[in-house]
Design an enzyme around this catalytic site. Sequence first.
Site, mmCIF file in Angstrom:
data_model
loop_
_atom_site.group_PDB
_atom_site.id
_atom_site.type_symbol
_atom_site.label_atom_id
_atom_site.label_comp_id
_atom_site.label_asym_id
_atom_site.label_seq_id
_atom_site.Cartn_x
_atom_site.Cartn_y
_atom_site.Cartn_z
ATOM 1 N N ASN A 185 -7.533 0.529 -1.195
ATOM 2 C CA ASN A 185 -6.191 -0.248 -0.694
ATOM 3 C C ASN A 185 -5.730 -0.872 -2.259
ATOM 4 O OD1 ASN A 185 -8.783 -1.845 -0.431
ATOM 5 N ND2 ASN A 185 -7.732 -3.082 0.842
ATOM 6 N N GLU A 212 -6.510 4.897 3.167
ATOM 7 C CA GLU A 212 -6.121 6.030 3.739
ATOM 8 C C GLU A 212 -5.096 6.648 3.364
ATOM 9 O OE1 GLU A 212 -7.155 3.154 5.429
ATOM 10 O OE2 GLU A 212 -7.848 3.444 7.120
ATOM 11 N N CYS A 226 -2.617 0.815 2.114
ATOM 12 C CA CYS A 226 -3.992 1.128 2.719
ATOM 13 C C CYS A 226 -4.826 2.386 1.981
ATOM 14 C CB CYS A 226 -3.837 1.422 4.125
ATOM 15 S SG CYS A 226 -3.387 0.344 5.182
ATOM 16 N N ASN A 253 -0.289 -6.198 -3.167
ATOM 17 C CA ASN A 253 0.547 -6.479 -3.928
ATOM 18 C C ASN A 253 1.096 -7.917 -3.640
ATOM 19 O OD1 ASN A 253 3.912 -6.547 -4.934
ATOM 20 N ND2 ASN A 253 2.969 -4.858 -6.046
ATOM 21 N N ALA A 254 1.547 -8.943 -4.994
ATOM 22 C CA ALA A 254 2.001 -10.125 -4.885
ATOM 23 C C ALA A 254 2.908 -10.079 -3.723
ATOM 24 C CB ALA A 254 2.517 -10.678 -6.013
HETATM 25 N N1 THU Z 1 -6.690 -1.634 5.115
HETATM 26 C C1 THU Z 1 -6.859 -0.602 4.563
HETATM 27 O O1 THU Z 1 -6.946 -0.053 3.519
HETATM 28 N N2 THU Z 1 -7.292 0.311 5.817
HETATM 29 C C2 THU Z 1 -7.187 0.068 6.929
HETATM 30 O O2 THU Z 1 -7.120 0.735 7.820
HETATM 31 C C3 THU Z 1 -7.111 -1.220 7.437
HETATM 32 C C4 THU Z 1 -6.755 -2.297 6.536
HETATM 33 C C5 THU Z 1 -6.509 -2.810 3.866
HETATM 34 C C6 THU Z 1 -5.036 -3.156 4.141
HETATM 35 C C7 THU Z 1 -5.368 -4.583 3.072
HETATM 36 O O3 THU Z 1 -5.143 -4.489 1.620
HETATM 37 C C8 THU Z 1 -6.631 -4.972 3.593
HETATM 38 O O4 THU Z 1 -7.229 -3.854 3.886
HETATM 39 C C9 THU Z 1 -6.571 -6.217 4.725
HETATM 40 O O5 THU Z 1 -5.640 -5.635 5.745
#
Ligand code: THU
Length: 182
Positions: A82, A95, A93, A85-86
């Site tokens: 993930n 994925e 995410c 960003n500010a």
């Molecule tokens: N996040 C992911 O990268 N994948 C997910 O499926 C769930 C959430 C990240 C997004 C954000 O940077 C952090 O987790 C908290 O939500």
Amino acid sequence: MQSFSDSNRTLQPSRATMDKVKFGAEVMHIKDLSGGQLTQDTVKKLILQSQEAKKQAYCPYSKFRVGAALLTLDHRVFTGCNVENACYNLGLCAERNAISKAVSEGYRAFKAIAITSDLSDHFISPCGGCRQFMREFGPNWDVYLSKPDGSYLKMTVDELLPVSFGPEDLSMSKVFNIPNEF
Ligand code: THU
């Protein structure tokens, strides 16, 4: 069990190997020679790669690290973490990062994705947006929701996002067709 054809040779089942092809770009090969289902060994390697990807997470706001490792049909692995960003809503995410890396390199056929976080007691569950993003590339591939200890839950994209909307829906018959100039 079925065997896979890899370029010009036919690979036999029951041997699994992993060789790193391009380290810098995090493009690797996992050759799973077991046929339709991934071997335990391959699942373990994919989860390990998602754990490696998690180490790159840029998440100064949520402090919630996520890593993903995406296995293409032709055994390549693309990883992602993930990236926040500010301007909070621009965060990406893990994925979607991994999928976008694969698609931008010309890979759209996926076998599985492994996801990991730091949650000790829960299998990380992909957010709704990521489920839809996965579904774009078909409903019938596997998602390994894992814990840091390597344990996992396997679900298909279709199980995670049932009765989904996908690219095929756009070309289904409509009661009204909006003319191009509208
Ligand atoms: N996040 C992911 O990268 N994948 C997910 O499926 C769930 C959430 C990240 C997004 C954000 O940077 C952090 O987790 C908290 O939500």
